[in-house]
Design a protein around this motif. Sequence first.
Motif, PDB file in Angstrom:
ATOM      1  N   ASP A   5       1.774  -3.331  15.409  1.00 25.18           N
ATOM      2  CA  ASP A   5       2.559  -4.015  14.381  1.00 25.18           C
ATOM      3  C   ASP A   5       1.731  -4.207  13.106  1.00 25.18           C
ATOM      4  OD1 ASP A   5       4.606  -4.172  16.218  1.00 25.18           O
ATOM      5  OD2 ASP A   5       4.202  -6.264  16.781  1.00 25.18           O
ATOM      6  N   TYR A   6       0.465  -4.567  13.271  1.00 31.56           N
ATOM      7  CA  TYR A   6      -0.388  -4.740  12.086  1.00 31.56           C
ATOM      8  C   TYR A   6      -0.658  -3.395  11.412  1.00 31.56           C
ATOM      9  CZ  TYR A   6      -1.040  -9.704  12.895  1.00 31.56           C
ATOM     10  OH  TYR A   6      -0.816 -11.055  13.007  1.00 31.56           O
ATOM     11  N   ALA A   7      -0.803  -2.343  12.216  1.00 26.47           N
ATOM     12  CA  ALA A   7      -1.001  -1.008  11.620  1.00 26.47           C
ATOM     13  C   ALA A   7       0.230  -0.618  10.794  1.00 26.47           C
ATOM     14  CB  ALA A   7      -1.264   0.023  12.716  1.00 26.47           C
ATOM     15  N   ASP A   8       1.407  -0.947  11.308  1.00 26.68           N
ATOM     16  CA  ASP A   8       2.637  -0.656  10.561  1.00 26.68           C
ATOM     17  C   ASP A   8       2.668  -1.440   9.244  1.00 26.68           C
ATOM     18  OD1 ASP A   8       3.481   1.112  12.486  1.00 26.68           O
ATOM     19  OD2 ASP A   8       4.753  -0.347  13.536  1.00 26.68           O
ATOM     20  N   ALA A   9       2.239  -2.699   9.308  1.00 27.35           N
ATOM     21  CA  ALA A   9       2.201  -3.526   8.088  1.00 27.35           C
ATOM     22  C   ALA A   9       1.211  -2.938   7.088  1.00 27.35           C
ATOM     23  CB  ALA A   9       1.833  -4.967   8.442  1.00 27.35           C
ATOM     24  N   ALA A  10       0.086  -2.432   7.592  1.00 24.53           N
ATOM     25  CA  ALA A  10      -0.904  -1.800   6.713  1.00 24.53           C
ATOM     26  C   ALA A  10      -0.279  -0.608   6.000  1.00 24.53           C
ATOM     27  CB  ALA A  10      -2.129  -1.367   7.517  1.00 24.53           C
ATOM     28  N   LYS A  11       0.419   0.221   6.769  1.00 22.99           N
ATOM     29  CA  LYS A  11       1.049   1.419   6.193  1.00 22.99           C
ATOM     30  C   LYS A  11       2.100   1.033   5.149  1.00 22.99           C
ATOM     31  CE  LYS A  11       2.098   4.571   9.404  1.00 22.99           C
ATOM     32  NZ  LYS A  11       2.489   5.100  10.740  1.00 22.99           N
ATOM     33  N   ALA A  12       2.864  -0.005   5.441  1.00 27.74           N
ATOM     34  CA  ALA A  12       3.901  -0.441   4.492  1.00 27.74           C
ATOM     35  C   ALA A  12       3.298  -0.896   3.168  1.00 27.74           C
ATOM     36  CB  ALA A  12       4.730  -1.572   5.120  1.00 27.74           C
TER      37      ALA A  12
ATOM     38  N   LEU B 291       0.981   0.361   1.594  1.00 26.17           N
ATOM     39  CA  LEU B 291       0.573   1.507   0.767  1.00 26.17           C
ATOM     40  C   LEU B 291       1.692   1.979  -0.166  1.00 26.17           C
ATOM     41  CD1 LEU B 291      -1.318   3.640   3.473  1.00 26.17           C
ATOM     42  CD2 LEU B 291      -2.338   2.202   1.678  1.00 26.17           C
ATOM     43  N   ALA B 292       2.902   1.409   0.005  1.00 31.66           N
ATOM     44  CA  ALA B 292       4.062   1.883  -0.767  1.00 31.66           C
ATOM     45  C   ALA B 292       3.866   1.773  -2.283  1.00 31.66           C
ATOM     46  CB  ALA B 292       5.316   1.115  -0.344  1.00 31.66           C
ATOM     47  N   VAL B 293       3.053   0.795  -2.706  1.00 34.39           N
ATOM     48  CA  VAL B 293       2.862   0.625  -4.163  1.00 34.39           C
ATOM     49  C   VAL B 293       1.911   1.660  -4.761  1.00 34.39           C
ATOM     50  CG1 VAL B 293       3.338  -1.850  -4.192  1.00 34.39           C
ATOM     51  CG2 VAL B 293       0.984  -1.044  -3.834  1.00 34.39           C
ATOM     52  N   LEU B 294       1.237   2.429  -3.914  1.00 36.28           N
ATOM     53  CA  LEU B 294       0.260   3.394  -4.440  1.00 36.28           C
ATOM     54  C   LEU B 294       0.961   4.662  -4.917  1.00 36.28           C
ATOM     55  CD1 LEU B 294      -2.689   3.315  -1.872  1.00 36.28           C
ATOM     56  CD2 LEU B 294      -2.184   1.782  -3.758  1.00 36.28           C
ATOM     57  N   PRO B 295       0.361   5.333  -5.893  1.00 32.04           N
ATOM     58  CA  PRO B 295       0.884   6.646  -6.273  1.00 32.04           C
ATOM     59  C   PRO B 295       0.696   7.638  -5.107  1.00 32.04           C
ATOM     60  CG  PRO B 295      -1.219   6.198  -7.391  1.00 32.04           C
ATOM     61  CD  PRO B 295      -0.807   4.924  -6.709  1.00 32.04           C
ATOM     62  N   ASP B 296       1.580   8.617  -5.040  1.00 28.43           N
ATOM     63  CA  ASP B 296       1.430   9.695  -4.046  1.00 28.43           C
ATOM     64  C   ASP B 296       0.089  10.384  -4.200  1.00 28.43           C
ATOM     65  OD1 ASP B 296       3.761   9.618  -2.662  1.00 28.43           O
ATOM     66  OD2 ASP B 296       4.793  11.162  -3.842  1.00 28.43           O
ATOM     67  N   SER B 297      -0.602  10.602  -3.075  1.00 23.57           N
ATOM     68  CA  SER B 297      -1.855  11.383  -3.138  1.00 23.57           C
ATOM     69  C   SER B 297      -2.322  11.690  -1.736  1.00 23.57           C
ATOM     70  CB  SER B 297      -2.949  10.604  -3.880  1.00 23.57           C
ATOM     71  OG  SER B 297      -3.454   9.560  -3.041  1.00 23.57           O
ATOM     72  N   ASP B 298      -3.214  12.643  -1.617  1.00 22.97           N
ATOM     73  CA  ASP B 298      -3.834  12.932  -0.322  1.00 22.97           C
ATOM     74  C   ASP B 298      -4.550  11.703   0.208  1.00 22.97           C
ATOM     75  OD1 ASP B 298      -2.924  15.493  -0.563  1.00 22.97           O
ATOM     76  OD2 ASP B 298      -4.884  16.370  -1.071  1.00 22.97           O
ATOM     77  N   TRP B 299      -5.109  10.921  -0.698  1.00 18.88           N
ATOM     78  CA  TRP B 299      -5.831   9.720  -0.294  1.00 18.88           C
ATOM     79  C   TRP B 299      -4.893   8.719   0.370  1.00 18.88           C
ATOM     80  CZ3 TRP B 299     -10.983   9.192  -0.219  1.00 18.88           C
ATOM     81  CH2 TRP B 299     -11.749  10.063  -1.004  1.00 18.88           C
ATOM     82  N   ARG B 300      -3.716   8.546  -0.231  1.00 13.87           N
ATOM     83  CA  ARG B 300      -2.767   7.614   0.369  1.00 13.87           C
ATOM     84  C   ARG B 300      -2.360   8.100   1.761  1.00 13.87           C
ATOM     85  NH1 ARG B 300       3.274   6.255  -1.787  1.00 13.87           N
ATOM     86  NH2 ARG B 300       3.654   8.191  -0.632  1.00 13.87           N
ATOM     87  N   ASP B 301      -2.109   9.395   1.891  1.00 13.38           N
ATOM     88  CA  ASP B 301      -1.756   9.943   3.208  1.00 13.38           C
ATOM     89  C   ASP B 301      -2.876   9.710   4.222  1.00 13.38           C
ATOM     90  OD1 ASP B 301       0.522  10.766   1.942  1.00 13.38           O
ATOM     91  OD2 ASP B 301      -0.104  12.860   1.738  1.00 13.38           O
ATOM     92  N   ALA B 302      -4.107   9.864   3.743  1.00 11.36           N
ATOM     93  CA  ALA B 302      -5.253   9.691   4.653  1.00 11.36           C
ATOM     94  C   ALA B 302      -5.375   8.229   5.097  1.00 11.36           C
ATOM     95  CB  ALA B 302      -6.532  10.159   3.966  1.00 11.36           C
ATOM     96  N   LEU B 303      -5.091   7.298   4.174  1.00 12.07           N
ATOM     97  CA  LEU B 303      -5.112   5.870   4.539  1.00 12.07           C
ATOM     98  C   LEU B 303      -4.006   5.575   5.560  1.00 12.07           C
ATOM     99  CD1 LEU B 303      -5.786   4.284   1.019  1.00 12.07           C
ATOM    100  CD2 LEU B 303      -7.294   4.093   3.026  1.00 12.07           C
ATOM    101  N   ASP B 304      -2.868   6.211   5.383  1.00 10.27           N
ATOM    102  CA  ASP B 304      -1.760   6.043   6.318  1.00 10.27           C
ATOM    103  C   ASP B 304      -2.173   6.493   7.732  1.00 10.27           C
ATOM    104  OD1 ASP B 304       1.534   5.810   6.080  1.00 10.27           O
ATOM    105  OD2 ASP B 304       0.849   7.171   7.668  1.00 10.27           O
ATOM    106  N   LEU B 305      -2.797   7.639   7.797  1.00 13.11           N
ATOM    107  CA  LEU B 305      -3.238   8.151   9.109  1.00 13.11           C
ATOM    108  C   LEU B 305      -4.342   7.293   9.721  1.00 13.11           C
ATOM    109  CD1 LEU B 305      -3.221  11.977   8.310  1.00 13.11           C
ATOM    110  CD2 LEU B 305      -1.861  10.846  10.102  1.00 13.11           C
ATOM    111  N   LEU B 306      -5.170   6.714   8.859  1.00 11.88           N
ATOM    112  CA  LEU B 306      -6.250   5.855   9.345  1.00 11.88           C
ATOM    113  C   LEU B 306      -5.691   4.624  10.054  1.00 11.88           C
ATOM    114  CD1 LEU B 306      -9.282   5.073   9.488  1.00 11.88           C
ATOM    115  CD2 LEU B 306      -9.001   3.981   7.239  1.00 11.88           C
TER     116      LEU B 306
END
Lengths: 338, 338
Positions: A305-312, A314-329
Amino acid sequence: MDAVSNSVSRPAGDVAPIVRLSQPDMDRVNQLIRERMASDVPLIPALADHLIAAGGKRLRPMLTIAAARASGGAKGIDAPLHLAAAVEFIHTATLLHDDVVDTSDLRRGKVAAHLIWGAPSSVLVGDFLFARAFELMVETDSMRALGILARASSVISEGEVLQLTRAHDLNLDTAVYLEIITAKTAELFAAAAEAGAVGAGADDAVVKGLRDYGMNLGIAFQLADDALDYGGTASALGKNAGDDFREGKVTLPLILAIERGGGLKDGFWDQAFAKSVRDDDDFARARERVIGTGAVSATLDVAGDYADAAKAALAVLPDSDWRDALDLLADYAVSRVY
Amino acid sequence: MDAVSNSVSRPAGDVAPIVRLSQPDMDRVNQLIRERMASDVPLIPALADHLIAAGGKRLRPMLTIAAARASGGAKGIDAPLHLAAAVEFIHTATLLHDDVVDTSDLRRGKVAAHLIWGAPSSVLVGDFLFARAFELMVETDSMRALGILARASSVISEGEVLQLTRAHDLNLDTAVYLEIITAKTAELFAAAAEAGAVGAGADDAVVKGLRDYGMNLGIAFQLADDALDYGGTASALGKNAGDDFREGKVTLPLILAIERGGGLKDGFWDQAFAKSVRDDDDFARARERVIGTGAVSATLDVAGDYADAAKAALAVLPDSDWRDALDLLADYAVSRVY
């Protein structure tokens, strides 16, 4: 070792993309770390290097770098590089002091420093690294980033003291447990990400989003770590499984096992915690009960649940490979051992 | 207890003028200290207050205030007040950690905190105070002052580690001894004065003069302290006489006693240091020899030279009651017990 599977199916996550993306920056961070642990007093780099060269995942400084890169801030990477090295120094200092406090014998898969050089050396070299962290921050000339990490440092020690004063307390509830791990672990994840974004010159909404990401990631990470202490192996942990139990730390798997096992009335847990030393057999029995009640899986569900909150966040960030990588992390933090 | 008189007649000095002049500012510093040691975790203010309420002379924060006031800087006293509180927090953090390192049993005339709350609590509350010190500094918005105190903090821990690695080493020479006390003690005096002047907005020559004053005062202070460890009483010290000897610390009185007593060849000192525990009788014999060779007086003479250098450094300051009070403090640092 039994496999403990997550009761809710979750994406596996991946740490490789963020490691790969951040590698060039992390090479520079590691160079800074090596330079700034230097001292004319030979014991200092020897002891610091024992722990720092052992590596670990460098998750926290990587978070500072990734937050800076993902934030879209235009100030460049120089300040975030220094802040990342400072974050690793703060983390290493707390590990050195924690190992003295807990009298742990294994850290990052190596013999704990205090067992080689003595507890006094670990205390003093921890102090040195903590001070050096602030020297690194001063060079960034960002008082805001410095304030974030100064505050995090005091919150961390408050969390450690709270944990210490509530050790062996089988009546610890989930709320206080979450307060402890938020302070002792998640605050540095939050501050690492926030400081990286501030150092890069990100706008306020992005700074807040990255702080929220770090905070939720940190809680998920610690929950998974605490689950692993009952469900994992020493090689996966880089420390001994059962350390929390042996040290009398009451963590969520234990709290949930008590709840699910009908409370304290059968005396099982009181008996285990009444002993001044809990041995391998005690841990084997405790582990069986914690896993048997589903408390490890349930802890990992909460982590999810906390991982899901972390991913959510990230919505304010611009699209980027970095954002995707943070999502996977974020998913990786929960799934990393199973 | 025999009186040990200084072989060169020196002015007695006085701490009263600086205490009187700084009282209104120090009331505000003490208020800040009380506010900022607050925490939701009750053990933290309890442990911190044990040491902070015991008082001590508050010499270091007083130095920050006096440097700010004496400097002629026009920026006002607000930043120096915060820096002074930060200096006291850094000092208190190092005392908490030192007492763990040295396993001392008395501090500021009270039972050492680690004997009441345990070494882990002392380590962690020290960390908390150190972090809070940086939070206080952030509020001043003076990155320069913050850099001065960050650097001082790493130098202090280097000095402590150097002292630890050279404990029980009867071949320690005066140069390394001075390196140790410069780092572990004098650097904070220097930084306290320098930061006060910077916080007040003093010009560079005055800042440098006050740093030099603090550095020389700090060395004089530590030399007198080390002399007192052989020549003083527990009530004058706020800790036990003989602590250095018992802990195997080689200080100038001992170095000079060895030199003046014909070196190590009669085996007296090797025998004393070969023991893992040195008792009161051992200390009585050591003390007799140290005083008998004139090593305590000679140490105080060296301290007097540093006090003179401290006074000379004040020449760049504008005339004021504050400057006069700093002048008297330098003599007091050497004469304070005899």
